[in-house]
Design a protein around this motif. Structure first.
Motif, PDB file in Angstrom:
ATOM      1  N   THR A 196      -4.126   7.585  -1.272  1.00 29.38           N
ATOM      2  CA  THR A 196      -5.126   6.769  -0.579  1.00 29.38           C
ATOM      3  C   THR A 196      -6.515   7.004  -1.158  1.00 29.38           C
ATOM      4  OG1 THR A 196      -3.909   6.656   1.499  1.00 29.38           O
ATOM      5  CG2 THR A 196      -6.286   6.386   1.634  1.00 29.38           C
ATOM      6  N   MET A 220       0.836  -1.174   0.000  1.00 30.02           N
ATOM      7  CA  MET A 220       0.000   0.000   0.000  1.00 30.02           C
ATOM      8  C   MET A 220       0.871   1.224   0.000  1.00 30.02           C
ATOM      9  SD  MET A 220      -2.756   1.082   2.822  1.00 30.02           S
ATOM     10  CE  MET A 220      -2.898  -0.663   3.165  1.00 30.02           C
ATOM     11  N   SER A 277       0.427  11.266   0.260  1.00 28.42           N
ATOM     12  CA  SER A 277      -0.086   9.966   0.679  1.00 28.42           C
ATOM     13  C   SER A 277      -1.608   9.956   0.718  1.00 28.42           C
ATOM     14  CB  SER A 277       0.479   9.602   2.054  1.00 28.42           C
ATOM     15  OG  SER A 277      -0.056   8.390   2.517  1.00 28.42           O
ATOM     16  N   ASP A 310      -6.015  10.262   6.401  1.00 24.10           N
ATOM     17  CA  ASP A 310      -5.572   9.077   5.663  1.00 24.10           C
ATOM     18  C   ASP A 310      -5.893   7.808   6.448  1.00 24.10           C
ATOM     19  OD1 ASP A 310      -4.045   7.192   4.207  1.00 24.10           O
ATOM     20  OD2 ASP A 310      -2.479   8.639   3.784  1.00 24.10           O
ATOM     21  N   SER A 343      -8.898   5.003   5.588  1.00 18.21           N
ATOM     22  CA  SER A 343      -8.462   3.639   5.296  1.00 18.21           C
ATOM     23  C   SER A 343      -9.119   2.646   6.231  1.00 18.21           C
ATOM     24  CB  SER A 343      -6.936   3.537   5.414  1.00 18.21           C
ATOM     25  OG  SER A 343      -6.289   4.361   4.477  1.00 18.21           O
ATOM     26  N   THR A 349       0.152   4.261   1.287  1.00 17.83           N
ATOM     27  CA  THR A 349      -0.389   5.311   2.112  1.00 17.83           C
ATOM     28  C   THR A 349       0.242   5.319   3.483  1.00 17.83           C
ATOM     29  OG1 THR A 349      -2.101   3.983   3.132  1.00 17.83           O
ATOM     30  CG2 THR A 349      -2.600   4.931   0.995  1.00 17.83           C
TER      31      THR A 349
END
Length: 288
Positions: free
Chosen positions: A192, A1, A188, A132, A136, A3
């Motif tokens: 995301t 990932m 980031s 973020d 997520s 992020t």
């Protein structure tokens, strides 16, 4: 990932995981380091998982039965992480997350927030790193993943006779995110938002790779992109921490007994992963 939130979770699980027979047969990777009087077993964690997933390798359970000490990244009890998040996660008065995003980022924020039933206005006071993480995790929870089913929570009561040790404090771990340059945080967050908007199955693919012990796939999907997106974040969230943890592991190896170490799966894969760093120091490591 790619992020900040994903790196903190270190290859976090997908709540959208589809449990295929192949996944049920697979087994996450285990690494073992031995010398004359000590054994250290490394296991990569996924912090949120769906209920009912059988992921525990026999080698991990055997090590836990013999463990003298059990290491995690950071304590999760006591509420220090929540206090640190509140203290370090809010924008200064008068600043707006919405105004910091690109036009496409703002549009994606609206769509993703709606998908996880969060108000964009409620996110507007958050620093980019916390927005973020929040988005997520909210996406994973929406689709059925739970921290209570994640590796750390399941293993928290394992090896009751083993001492508990931690690599970092909750404040230190939150600071890795909060003290990142805002430009990196925003890059980031924008990525995301793109992933959650355009590729929501990425997390599911990461979990399937973890279940299969496929380190190349974990690195390709969850670690290598961060090296490209932001070398600075990669150093702050992964490579630098891995080097410090490796030093602690080498110190522990000089002692005796059996140790089990559970850290995010992203910390154990790739050229800067803990197993690779140990091998570079001449330590024999059994495993992928």
């Amino acid at each position: 990932m790619t992020t900040i939130g994903g790196m903190l979770a270190a290859v976090t699980s997908a709540a959208t995981l589809l449990l295929s027979p192949a996944a049920a047969w697979a087994e996450p990777a285990v690494w073992t380091v031995r010398d004359e009087d000590s054994t250290i077993v490394l296991f990569g964690s996924v912090h949120l998982l769906p209920d009912g997933l059988d992921w525990r390798p026999a080698a991990l359970d055997a090590a836990l039965d013999a463990a003298d000490d059990l290491w995690f990244e950071t304590p999760t009890e006591g509420g220090e992480g929540r206090m640190a998040t509140r203290a370090l996660g809010m924008l200064p008065v008068g600043e707006s997350l919405h105004e910091k995003l690109s036009a496409e980022g703002r549009a994606r924020l609206e769509r993703v927030s709606d998908a996880v039933s969060l108000s964009p206005a409620a996110l507007d006071a958050l620093r980019p790193w916390l927005a973020d993480v929040t988005l997520s995790v909210a996406m994973l929870i929406r689709d059925g993943a739970r921290a209570e089913a994640g590796v750390e929570a399941v293993l928290a009561s394992a090896a009751p006779g083993a001492g508990r040790r931690y690599f970092e404090t909750p404040w230190e771990q939150v600071a890795f995110l909060a003290e990142a340059p805002e430009a990196d945080q925003l890059a980031s967050l924008e990525e995301t938002l793109r992933q959650l908007d355009e590729d929501p199955e990425l997390f599911a693919r990461l979990v399937r790779a973890w279940l299969a012990g496929d380190q190349a796939a974990i690195d390709a999907l969850g670690v290598a992109p961060l090296r490209t997106l932001s070398p600075g974040l990669y150093e702050r969230l992964l490579a630098g921490r891995n080097r410090r943890w490796t030093e602690r592991i080498v110190e522990r190896l000089a002692g005796s007994g059996t140790t089990v170490i559970v850290v995010g799966a992203g910390h154990l894969t790739g050229p800067d992963g803990v197993p690779a760093l140990l091998r570079a120091r001449g330590v024999a490591v059994e495993g992928p």
